[in-house]
Design a protein around this motif. Structure first.
Motif, PDB file in Angstrom:
ATOM      1  N   ASP A  10      40.336  30.209  42.025  1.00 25.04           N
ATOM      2  CA  ASP A  10      40.075  30.887  43.289  1.00 25.04           C
ATOM      3  C   ASP A  10      38.677  30.591  43.796  1.00 25.04           C
ATOM      4  OD1 ASP A  10      42.571  31.960  43.379  1.00 25.04           O
ATOM      5  OD2 ASP A  10      41.975  33.947  42.618  1.00 25.04           O
ATOM      6  N   ASP A  74      45.373  44.546  43.625  1.00 24.22           N
ATOM      7  CA  ASP A  74      44.455  45.035  44.663  1.00 24.22           C
ATOM      8  C   ASP A  74      43.047  44.517  44.425  1.00 24.22           C
ATOM      9  OD1 ASP A  74      46.398  46.488  46.020  1.00 24.22           O
ATOM     10  OD2 ASP A  74      46.054  48.305  44.829  1.00 24.22           O
ATOM     11  N   TYR A  77      43.059  40.498  44.964  1.00 20.98           N
ATOM     12  CA  TYR A  77      43.144  40.173  46.389  1.00 20.98           C
ATOM     13  C   TYR A  77      41.863  40.589  47.106  1.00 20.98           C
ATOM     14  CZ  TYR A  77      44.189  40.274  51.295  1.00 20.98           C
ATOM     15  OH  TYR A  77      44.114  40.085  52.651  1.00 20.98           O
ATOM     16  N   LYS A  80      39.063  38.170  46.456  1.00 19.53           N
ATOM     17  CA  LYS A  80      39.288  36.925  47.195  1.00 19.53           C
ATOM     18  C   LYS A  80      38.962  37.128  48.677  1.00 19.53           C
ATOM     19  CE  LYS A  80      42.640  33.387  48.267  1.00 19.53           C
ATOM     20  NZ  LYS A  80      43.999  32.919  48.184  1.00 19.53           N
ATOM     21  N   ARG A  81      39.420  38.224  49.242  1.00 13.85           N
ATOM     22  CA  ARG A  81      39.159  38.512  50.660  1.00 13.85           C
ATOM     23  C   ARG A  81      37.659  38.688  50.896  1.00 13.85           C
ATOM     24  NH1 ARG A  81      39.276  37.310  55.410  1.00 13.85           N
ATOM     25  NH2 ARG A  81      39.132  38.960  56.935  1.00 13.85           N
TER      26      ARG A  81
END
Length: 193
Positions: A10, A74, A77, A80-81
């Motif tokens: 990632d 959660d 993600y 990453k966001r």
């Protein structure tokens, strides 16, 4: 398994393309932008910093409290966001710092093509097209807007109504005729569409 032996895919993928997918500025050139384009990018930057990023940080903080982070969707993600938001904030900050804001309305009534012009032209088949020449960071092709560094803009810049200019494309060179040149009126908010 130790984290030392796992691939951080990632992070590797997120750090690539830190420019947000936009073309780099040509060496030694300025980042020309209309006042409206500058305001739109600045609003996006402020929204990311003041609203979206704090919400994601709060969600990541909440998710981190829920135990095993390696299987917490959660948390993963959210992290990453958060990297995506931070990358976009860095990109917008850098581009706005070097922006050269140019108001195309100063050329209102002029028939020569400069930055910010909406130009109607005819191709060799006689088909008419219209493009607005804007900055790299603000041009949207779906709205018939082109970057000032695009081949069509470079061919049209400095031409006048009635001029025939050479446009070099992958299919070869072709001559196009400038039919009209428009600029937004002074004091009018929006583009020359």
């Amino acid at each position: 398994m130790s984290k030392a032996f796992t691939k951080e895919s990632d992070a590797d993928e997120d750090d690539d393309g830190a420019d947000g997918g936009l073309p780099p500025l040509p060496a030694g050139s300025k980042n020309y932008m209309t006042p409206q384009g500058y305001a739109r990018l600045r609003d996006e930057l402020l929204n990311l910093m003041d609203e979206e990023r704090p919400k994601v940080v709060e969600a990541v903080h909440w998710a981190a409290k829920n135990g095993d982070r390696s299987e917490n969707g959660d948390y993963l993600y959210g992290k990453k966001r958060l990297r995506e938001i931070d990358r976009r904030i860095r990109f917008l900050t850098m581009r706005l710092e070097v922006a050269e804001v140019t108001d195309p309305s100063v050329h209102h009534g002029n028939d020569q093509v400069f930055f910010g012009a909406t130009v109607e032209y005819a191709d060799p088949a006689g088909e008419e097209h219209s493009v607005t020449i804007l900055g790299i960071d603000e041009a949207q092709s779906q709205h018939a807007q082109v970057s000032w560094i695009s081949p069509i803009a470079r061919a049209l810049l400095k031409a006048r109504e009635g001029d025939v200019v050479k446009l070099v494309t992958p299919r070869g060179a072709q001559e196009i005729e400038v039919l009209s040149v428009r600029y937004p009126a002074p004091g009018v908010v929006g583009s020359a569409e």
